[in-house]
Design a protein around this motif. Structure first.
Motif, PDB file in Angstrom:
ATOM      1  N   LYS A 161     -19.160  -2.771  21.388  1.00 44.76           N
ATOM      2  CA  LYS A 161     -18.256  -2.411  20.919  1.00 44.76           C
ATOM      3  C   LYS A 161     -16.987  -1.912  21.439  1.00 44.76           C
ATOM      4  N   LEU A 165     -13.601  -4.231  21.575  1.00 42.01           N
ATOM      5  CA  LEU A 165     -12.277  -3.777  21.370  1.00 42.01           C
ATOM      6  C   LEU A 165     -11.296  -4.150  22.486  1.00 42.01           C
ATOM      7  N   SER A 168      -9.167  -7.413  23.116  1.00 42.85           N
ATOM      8  CA  SER A 168      -8.220  -8.024  22.164  1.00 42.85           C
ATOM      9  C   SER A 168      -6.953  -8.944  22.838  1.00 42.85           C
ATOM     10  N   ARG A 186     -15.538  -8.471  15.740  1.00 38.97           N
ATOM     11  CA  ARG A 186     -14.859  -7.341  15.732  1.00 38.97           C
ATOM     12  C   ARG A 186     -15.040  -6.816  14.254  1.00 38.97           C
TER      13      ARG A 186
END
Length: 189
Positions: A161, A165, A168, A186
């Motif tokens: 995770k 993140l 991006s 996502r």
């Protein structure tokens, strides 16, 4: 390696949230041994990535101008790049024009990279790329210029995770196919 074994290995690396949603599929031609068939990736039973078909739901670029004029593609220009242009022009160019020059130069290079990656993908053999993915590290797959390696890495359970993140910004510079799978992953975090 046989298709069934390769498919089983790829599916064993799928993120748990995508297990029932993403599938690897292949067609083969029984009476044509020289024809390897067609491999593609489906999401929710819809054919999303087919290497030989550019008419799918993901945008494929045909020219460099399409990439430059795509409003969804944001190409950031760093302060160092602006300073380099300022030195190159000996300070005679207005400040707002420096941004335009920097973005134009960077988008030209980026467009060439995207088109070459897209061309390689359309000619690539899915099984060769998938075998390569299984034999190299996840970091190499994420940093590769190969669209298929990027996609396989993004939907891999070994990419957590936090890493998703944090990616991006760099995903904005990738092909729309990679962006699609990034958004898919996502949203399932």
């Amino acid at each position: 390696m046989s298709w069934s074994k390769l498919k089983q290995q790829l599916e064993s690396f799928l993120s748990p949230t995508l297990v029932d949603r993403v599938e690897y599929r292949a067609t083969s031609y029984r009476y044509s041994p020289d024809k390897s068939g067609n491999c593609y990736i489906t999401v929710d039973k819809k054919n999303v990535l087919n290497m030989s078909d550019i008419t799918g739901s993901i945008r494929w670029y045909l020219t460099e101008q399409e990439i430059k004029n795509d409003p969804d593609l944001l190409i950031p220009v760093s302060h160092e790049e602006i300073e380099a242009i300022r030195k190159e022009t000996k300070g005679t160019v207005p400040e707002d024009r420096l941004q335009v020059i920097g973005r134009s130069r960077k988008s030209s290079g980026h467009a060439k990279e995207l088109l070459s990656a897209q061309a390689v993908l359309s000619k690539s053999n899915f099984t060769v790329a998938a075998t390569t993915f299984l034999s190299i590290s996840i970091e190499e797959s994420l940093e590769s210029h190969d669209i298929l390696l990027n996609i396989l890495a993004l939907i891999d359970r070994r990419v957590g995770k936090k890493r998703i993140l944090n990616m991006s910004e760099q995903i904005k510079l990738k092909h729309p196919a990679v962006q699609y799978f990034y958004e898919l992953r996502r949203r399932t975090l």
